[in-house]
Design an enzyme around this catalytic site. Structure first.
Site, PDB file in Angstrom:
ATOM      1  N   GLY A 184      24.291 -52.226   2.555  1.00 53.36           N
ATOM      2  CA  GLY A 184      23.891 -51.600   1.288  1.00 53.36           C
ATOM      3  C   GLY A 184      24.640 -52.219   0.122  1.00 53.36           C
ATOM      4  N   TYR A 187      26.253 -49.182  -5.312  1.00 52.21           N
ATOM      5  CA  TYR A 187      27.518 -48.858  -5.974  1.00 52.21           C
ATOM      6  C   TYR A 187      28.713 -49.007  -5.033  1.00 52.21           C
ATOM      7  CZ  TYR A 187      25.484 -46.460 -10.121  1.00 52.21           C
ATOM      8  OH  TYR A 187      24.864 -46.143 -11.289  1.00 52.21           O
ATOM      9  N   ILE A 188      28.666 -48.255  -3.917  1.00 50.22           N
ATOM     10  CA  ILE A 188      29.840 -48.192  -3.039  1.00 50.22           C
ATOM     11  C   ILE A 188      30.086 -49.533  -2.360  1.00 50.22           C
ATOM     12  CG2 ILE A 188      30.760 -47.151  -0.903  1.00 50.22           C
ATOM     13  CD1 ILE A 188      29.411 -44.519  -1.780  1.00 50.22           C
ATOM     14  N   GLU A 207      21.783 -56.343   2.252  1.00 48.59           N
ATOM     15  CA  GLU A 207      20.994 -55.486   1.357  1.00 48.59           C
ATOM     16  C   GLU A 207      19.512 -55.600   1.696  1.00 48.59           C
ATOM     17  OE1 GLU A 207      21.277 -53.092  -1.170  1.00 48.59           O
ATOM     18  OE2 GLU A 207      19.101 -53.234  -1.054  1.00 48.59           O
ATOM     19  N   ASP A 316      24.939 -33.339  -7.433  1.00 46.52           N
ATOM     20  CA  ASP A 316      24.305 -34.150  -6.381  1.00 46.52           C
ATOM     21  C   ASP A 316      23.291 -33.340  -5.578  1.00 46.52           C
ATOM     22  OD1 ASP A 316      25.977 -36.185  -7.203  1.00 46.52           O
ATOM     23  OD2 ASP A 316      26.885 -36.544  -5.236  1.00 46.52           O
ATOM     24  N   ALA A 324      29.237 -38.098 -11.359  1.00 50.01           N
ATOM     25  CA  ALA A 324      30.111 -36.969 -11.667  1.00 50.01           C
ATOM     26  C   ALA A 324      29.831 -36.388 -13.052  1.00 50.01           C
ATOM     27  CB  ALA A 324      31.562 -37.421 -11.569  1.00 50.01           C
ATOM     28  N   HIS A 448      38.840 -55.750 -35.044  1.00 52.77           N
ATOM     29  CA  HIS A 448      39.005 -57.119 -34.533  1.00 52.77           C
ATOM     30  C   HIS A 448      40.463 -57.332 -34.143  1.00 52.77           C
ATOM     31  CE1 HIS A 448      38.434 -61.424 -34.143  1.00 52.77           C
ATOM     32  NE2 HIS A 448      39.523 -61.608 -34.883  1.00 52.77           N
TER      33      HIS A 448
HETATM   34  P1  FAD Z   1      30.738 -32.807  -4.859  1.00 53.01           P
HETATM   35  O1  FAD Z   1      31.723 -33.620  -5.577  1.00 53.01           O
HETATM   36  O2  FAD Z   1      30.170 -33.328  -3.575  1.00 53.01           O
HETATM   37  O3  FAD Z   1      31.399 -31.391  -4.624  1.00 53.01           O
HETATM   38  C1  FAD Z   1      30.789 -30.396  -3.861  1.00 53.01           C
HETATM   39  C2  FAD Z   1      31.866 -29.481  -3.313  1.00 53.01           C
HETATM   40  O4  FAD Z   1      31.227 -28.388  -2.677  1.00 53.01           O
HETATM   41  C3  FAD Z   1      32.740 -30.144  -2.258  1.00 53.01           C
HETATM   42  O5  FAD Z   1      34.088 -29.988  -2.603  1.00 53.01           O
HETATM   43  C4  FAD Z   1      32.387 -29.401  -0.962  1.00 53.01           C
HETATM   44  O6  FAD Z   1      33.505 -29.265  -0.110  1.00 53.01           O
HETATM   45  C5  FAD Z   1      31.935 -28.059  -1.502  1.00 53.01           C
HETATM   46  N1  FAD Z   1      31.014 -27.336  -0.616  1.00 53.01           N
HETATM   47  C6  FAD Z   1      29.906 -27.829  -0.011  1.00 53.01           C
HETATM   48  N2  FAD Z   1      29.297 -26.871   0.695  1.00 53.01           N
HETATM   49  C7  FAD Z   1      30.044 -25.737   0.546  1.00 53.01           C
HETATM   50  C8  FAD Z   1      29.934 -24.416   1.037  1.00 53.01           C
HETATM   51  N3  FAD Z   1      28.914 -24.046   1.811  1.00 53.01           N
HETATM   52  N4  FAD Z   1      30.892 -23.528   0.688  1.00 53.01           N
HETATM   53  C9  FAD Z   1      31.933 -23.881  -0.112  1.00 53.01           C
HETATM   54  N5  FAD Z   1      32.069 -25.131  -0.604  1.00 53.01           N
HETATM   55  C10 FAD Z   1      31.146 -26.039  -0.290  1.00 53.01           C
HETATM   56  N6  FAD Z   1      30.470 -40.852  -9.759  1.00 53.01           N
HETATM   57  C11 FAD Z   1      30.790 -41.254 -11.001  1.00 53.01           C
HETATM   58  O7  FAD Z   1      30.266 -40.707 -11.970  1.00 53.01           O
HETATM   59  N7  FAD Z   1      31.712 -42.249 -11.213  1.00 53.01           N
HETATM   60  C12 FAD Z   1      32.323 -42.876 -10.173  1.00 53.01           C
HETATM   61  O8  FAD Z   1      33.148 -43.769 -10.402  1.00 53.01           O
HETATM   62  C13 FAD Z   1      31.989 -42.485  -8.864  1.00 53.01           C
HETATM   63  N8  FAD Z   1      32.578 -43.074  -7.804  1.00 53.01           N
HETATM   64  C14 FAD Z   1      32.276 -42.648  -6.544  1.00 53.01           C
HETATM   65  C15 FAD Z   1      32.874 -43.297  -5.469  1.00 53.01           C
HETATM   66  C16 FAD Z   1      32.581 -42.907  -4.172  1.00 53.01           C
HETATM   67  C17 FAD Z   1      33.262 -43.606  -3.026  1.00 53.01           C
HETATM   68  C18 FAD Z   1      31.667 -41.840  -3.952  1.00 53.01           C
HETATM   69  C19 FAD Z   1      31.356 -41.378  -2.559  1.00 53.01           C
HETATM   70  C20 FAD Z   1      31.048 -41.206  -5.011  1.00 53.01           C
HETATM   71  C21 FAD Z   1      31.342 -41.612  -6.319  1.00 53.01           C
HETATM   72  N9  FAD Z   1      30.732 -41.018  -7.422  1.00 53.01           N
HETATM   73  C22 FAD Z   1      31.035 -41.441  -8.689  1.00 53.01           C
HETATM   74  C23 FAD Z   1      29.747 -39.935  -7.265  1.00 53.01           C
HETATM   75  C24 FAD Z   1      30.414 -38.573  -7.510  1.00 53.01           C
HETATM   76  O9  FAD Z   1      31.513 -38.441  -6.641  1.00 53.01           O
HETATM   77  C25 FAD Z   1      29.422 -37.449  -7.302  1.00 53.01           C
HETATM   78  O10 FAD Z   1      28.269 -37.673  -8.098  1.00 53.01           O
HETATM   79  C26 FAD Z   1      30.034 -36.118  -7.672  1.00 53.01           C
HETATM   80  O11 FAD Z   1      31.169 -35.852  -6.895  1.00 53.01           O
HETATM   81  C27 FAD Z   1      29.029 -34.977  -7.498  1.00 53.01           C
HETATM   82  O12 FAD Z   1      29.625 -33.797  -7.886  1.00 53.01           O
HETATM   83  P2  FAD Z   1      29.151 -32.387  -7.292  1.00 53.01           P
HETATM   84  O13 FAD Z   1      30.035 -31.373  -7.939  1.00 53.01           O
HETATM   85  O14 FAD Z   1      27.695 -32.256  -7.415  1.00 53.01           O
HETATM   86  O15 FAD Z   1      29.448 -32.473  -5.730  1.00 53.01           O
HETATM   87  P1  NAI Z   2      23.307 -46.753  -3.528  1.00 54.51           P
HETATM   88  O1  NAI Z   2      22.057 -45.985  -3.635  1.00 54.51           O
HETATM   89  O2  NAI Z   2      24.042 -47.128  -4.760  1.00 54.51           O
HETATM   90  O3  NAI Z   2      23.019 -48.127  -2.746  1.00 54.51           O
HETATM   91  C1  NAI Z   2      22.495 -48.134  -1.460  1.00 54.51           C
HETATM   92  C2  NAI Z   2      21.918 -49.505  -1.185  1.00 54.51           C
HETATM   93  O4  NAI Z   2      21.658 -49.609   0.198  1.00 54.51           O
HETATM   94  C3  NAI Z   2      20.606 -49.764  -1.897  1.00 54.51           C
HETATM   95  O5  NAI Z   2      20.690 -50.977  -2.589  1.00 54.51           O
HETATM   96  C4  NAI Z   2      19.592 -49.815  -0.752  1.00 54.51           C
HETATM   97  O6  NAI Z   2      18.525 -50.692  -1.004  1.00 54.51           O
HETATM   98  C5  NAI Z   2      20.440 -50.293   0.401  1.00 54.51           C
HETATM   99  N1  NAI Z   2      19.952 -49.962   1.762  1.00 54.51           N
HETATM  100  C6  NAI Z   2      19.429 -48.797   2.190  1.00 54.51           C
HETATM  101  N2  NAI Z   2      19.176 -48.850   3.527  1.00 54.51           N
HETATM  102  C7  NAI Z   2      19.566 -50.078   3.952  1.00 54.51           C
HETATM  103  C8  NAI Z   2      19.588 -50.741   5.220  1.00 54.51           C
HETATM  104  N3  NAI Z   2      19.161 -50.141   6.339  1.00 54.51           N
HETATM  105  N4  NAI Z   2      20.063 -52.010   5.293  1.00 54.51           N
HETATM  106  C9  NAI Z   2      20.491 -52.636   4.169  1.00 54.51           C
HETATM  107  N5  NAI Z   2      20.504 -52.050   2.948  1.00 54.51           N
HETATM  108  C10 NAI Z   2      20.056 -50.793   2.832  1.00 54.51           C
HETATM  109  O7  NAI Z   2      24.218 -45.925  -2.517  1.00 54.51           O
HETATM  110  P2  NAI Z   2      25.786 -45.943  -2.229  1.00 54.51           P
HETATM  111  O8  NAI Z   2      26.367 -47.250  -2.574  1.00 54.51           O
HETATM  112  O9  NAI Z   2      25.911 -45.412  -0.856  1.00 54.51           O
HETATM  113  O10 NAI Z   2      26.345 -44.879  -3.240  1.00 54.51           O
HETATM  114  C11 NAI Z   2      25.841 -43.541  -3.221  1.00 54.51           C
HETATM  115  C12 NAI Z   2      25.833 -42.949  -4.597  1.00 54.51           C
HETATM  116  O11 NAI Z   2      27.157 -42.576  -4.974  1.00 54.51           O
HETATM  117  C13 NAI Z   2      25.390 -43.917  -5.689  1.00 54.51           C
HETATM  118  O12 NAI Z   2      24.003 -43.980  -5.781  1.00 54.51           O
HETATM  119  C14 NAI Z   2      25.995 -43.289  -6.907  1.00 54.51           C
HETATM  120  O13 NAI Z   2      25.165 -42.258  -7.346  1.00 54.51           O
HETATM  121  C15 NAI Z   2      27.293 -42.696  -6.372  1.00 54.51           C
HETATM  122  N6  NAI Z   2      28.406 -43.606  -6.673  1.00 54.51           N
HETATM  123  C16 NAI Z   2      28.704 -43.858  -7.995  1.00 54.51           C
HETATM  124  C17 NAI Z   2      29.710 -44.718  -8.328  1.00 54.51           C
HETATM  125  C18 NAI Z   2      29.960 -44.970  -9.779  1.00 54.51           C
HETATM  126  O14 NAI Z   2      29.481 -44.213 -10.608  1.00 54.51           O
HETATM  127  N7  NAI Z   2      30.694 -46.008 -10.127  1.00 54.51           N
HETATM  128  C19 NAI Z   2      30.529 -45.387  -7.330  1.00 54.51           C
HETATM  129  C20 NAI Z   2      30.155 -45.051  -5.971  1.00 54.51           C
HETATM  130  C21 NAI Z   2      29.143 -44.185  -5.682  1.00 54.51           C
END
Ligand code: FAD
Ligand code: NAI
Length: 472
Positions: A184, A187-188, A207, A316, A324, A448
């Site tokens: 994939g 982003y990640i 990808e 999400d 976030a 600047h």
């Molecule tokens: P979450 O952050 O998933 O929080 C949900 C919470 O609900 C969790 O703490 C969970 O434990 C709790 N919960 C779930 N079910 C229950 C239940 N039944 N009872 C009680 N609690 C429960 N986004 C950005 O904007 N910028 C970034 O740089 C970025 N980097 C990322 C990097 C990675 C590696 C990943 C995985 C994601 C990244 N994201 C980034 C995406 C971002 O983390 C999410 O979009 C965001 O956390 C979503 O917020 P949320 O509050 O909807 O859910």
């Molecule tokens: P993603 O949706 O960004 O990328 C997934 C990629 O995997 C896509 O390009 C897709 O075409 C590819 N793919 C799907 N199935 C495949 C397969 N079988 N083989 C090869 N490629 C395949 O998802 P990702 O990176 O897992 O991140 C999840 C979400 O978390 C992001 O969409 C974003 O919303 C959030 N995130 C945001 C960050 C930020 O804001 N900087 C950083 C990290 C995550």
């Protein structure tokens, strides 16, 4: 079973849920928040914050390695992953404990436990919480579902955090693997793939689509693709991961290529980053009658209302851009609505940043999206290489691109790739929110020498008025 009553209860304390509860507390709504695992959700614990910490460490590592250009001699850098992990842990700990303090300081009751919806009654909705002390029922007029998401698993690729990693596992490695395949190129995959490539891992990105980061601006993606190549990261597009085998000393991944051919790749670890799915199961949605749509996302309108009056959903869990700041904005809107104020998700843009090196930041429409909506376009681009600031900080890869409607000159989209793009994009988001035209950006004096001058010059270039490049 014990019972308590609230005006509002928030399920999930991620960047969606906890700001909702804080704002509700500020608005004097009697509120409880329930969290099963970690304060701050994915973002603070295993997402945005820890990933940005390791990305910064990797960038520093790379920069030190190249410092000799500026006449600075240092020994070849080495990386102690154990130390990096504990520094990262400290950053996370500071932020997550801050969330608990903020909630309490705003009069919000924090309940540790797993929540599910029960059957609503005439006195309100029911939330049943499994706490370490047993079950507790909350009766509340309003419920905000903010349970977030978790990684998708590809069938046959069960996460064990040893061979098969998800982002959480990849952020917790205590050794730098020799080889890593990233499935994939989103982003990640690219953010973390680049981290390990900088630390010396041989990284291959697989990808499925014809391009990495398919939703981002093509010019910006091109710059990152060139950097990946320079770093020795192999990118396979139109390639789908099919299966893998553990051979003891290595894993062997089978990939399906265009035309049905297959290829195998030897590797030490496989990072699966193919998107995320909503945490909507086990939440009692069926009991309370809350509707879900495709992929299990909860369906919500522009006021974040589900089909059940008094039950809202954000972040999400409802899909769209899984970011976030989008979750936070939705939470703030919900809090206002619950407190009886007028509010809705009336927004023009949700900026997005991919923290690759260089970073890609985007607000508004891409060129393709704008054309698909029927706009004739004026486009201005300005390369970082022509910026005094970029040259003087030895970081010239990048460009800013401003897209506007040819007739009205309203700004439709801004895309930036380069050092600092994540901070530069907010100006563009403000411009788009305010319905600004390119002259607004051009006429605004930018200090600047700064990287922000790239945005102004790109706006100027869109109307043939750029000063530091030849207008075309
Ligand atoms: P979450 O952050 O998933 O929080 C949900 C919470 O609900 C969790 O703490 C969970 O434990 C709790 N919960 C779930 N079910 C229950 C239940 N039944 N009872 C009680 N609690 C429960 N986004 C950005 O904007 N910028 C970034 O740089 C970025 N980097 C990322 C990097 C990675 C590696 C990943 C995985 C994601 C990244 N994201 C980034 C995406 C971002 O983390 C999410 O979009 C965001 O956390 C979503 O917020 P949320 O509050 O909807 O859910
Ligand atoms: P993603 O949706 O960004 O990328 C997934 C990629 O995997 C896509 O390009 C897709 O075409 C590819 N793919 C799907 N199935 C495949 C397969 N079988 N083989 C090869 N490629 C395949 O998802 P990702 O990176 O897992 O991140 C999840 C979400 O978390 C992001 O969409 C974003 O919303 C959030 N995130 C945001 C960050 C930020 O804001 N900087 C950083 C990290 C995550």
């Amino acid at each position: 079973m014990s019972e308590s009553r609230y005006d509002a209860v928030v399920i999930g304390a991620g960047p969606g849920g906890y700001p909702t509860a804080i704002r509700l507390g500020q608005l004097k709504v009697k509120t409880a928040i329930i969290e099963r695992e970690y304060m701050g959700g994915v973002c603070l614990n295993v997402g945005c914050i820890p990933s940005k910490a390791v990305i910064h460490a990797a960038k520093t590592f790379e920069k030190i390695g190249h410092a000799d250009t500026m006449g600075i001699s240092v020994a070849k850098p080495t990386i102690d992953m154990g130390k990096l992990q504990s520094w990262k842990g400290g950053v996370v700990q500071k932020l997550t404990s801050g969330v608990r303090t903020l909630l309490k300081g705003n009069g919000v009751d924090v309940i540790d436990g797993t929540a599910r919806l029960g059957k609503s009654g005439p006195d309100g909705h029911r939330v049943i919480v499994q706490t370490p002390k047993g079950e507790h029922t909350i009766v509340a007029k309003n419920v905000v579902l903010a349970t977030g998401s978790r990684p998708f698993e590809i069938p046959g690729f069960k996460t064990d955090q040893k061979r098969i990693l998800d982002s959480t596992g990849a952020l917790a490695l205590d050794q730098v693997p020799k080889r890593m395949v990233v499935i994939g190129g989103g982003y990640i995959g690219l953010e973390l793939g680049m981290v390990y490539a900088k630390f010396g891992t041989k990284v291959t990105v697989v990808e499925a689509l014809p391009s990495i980061l398919a939703s981002m601006d093509k010019d910006c993606v091109g710059v990152v693709a060139r950097k990946l190549k320079k770093m020795g990261v192999e990118v396979m597009v139109k390639a789908k991961a099919k299966s893998w085998e553990d051979k003891g000393d290595r894993a062997v991944l089978t990939v399906e290529l265009e035309g049905g051919q297959t290829a195998t790749i030897d590797t030490d670890v496989i990072l699966v980053s193919v998107g995320r799915r909503p945490n909507s199961e086990g939440l009692g949605l069926d009991v309370a009658g809350v509707a879900t749509g495709k992929g299990g996302y909860v369906v919500a309108d522009d006021q974040l209302r589900t089909n059940v009056p008094g039950i809202y959903a954000i972040g999400d869990l409802i899909g769209g851009m899984m970011l976030a700041h989008k979750a936070t904005k939705e939470g703030e809107v919900v809090a206002e609505i619950i407190a009886g104020h007028k509010a809705a998700m009336d927004i023009r843009t949700i900026p997005a940043v991919v923290f690759t090196d260089p970073e890609i930041a985007s607000a508004g429409l891409t060129e393709d999206e704008a054309r698909a909506k029927g706009h004739d376009l004026k486009i201005g681009k300005f390369p970082f290489a022509a910026l005094g600031r970029a040259l003087s900080v030895n970081d010239t890869e990048g460009l800013a691109k401003v897209i506007c409607d040819a007739k009205s000159e309203e700004i439709l989209g801004v895309h930036i790739v380069g050092n600092g793009a994540s901070d530069l994009i907010s100006e563009a988001a403000l411009a788009i929110e305010m319905g600004a035209v390119v002259q607004d950006l051009n006429l605004t004096i930018h200090p600047h020498p700064t990287l922000s001058e790239a945005v102004r010059e790109a706006a100027a270039a869109a109307i043939g008025e750029a000063v530091h490049i030849i207008n075309r």
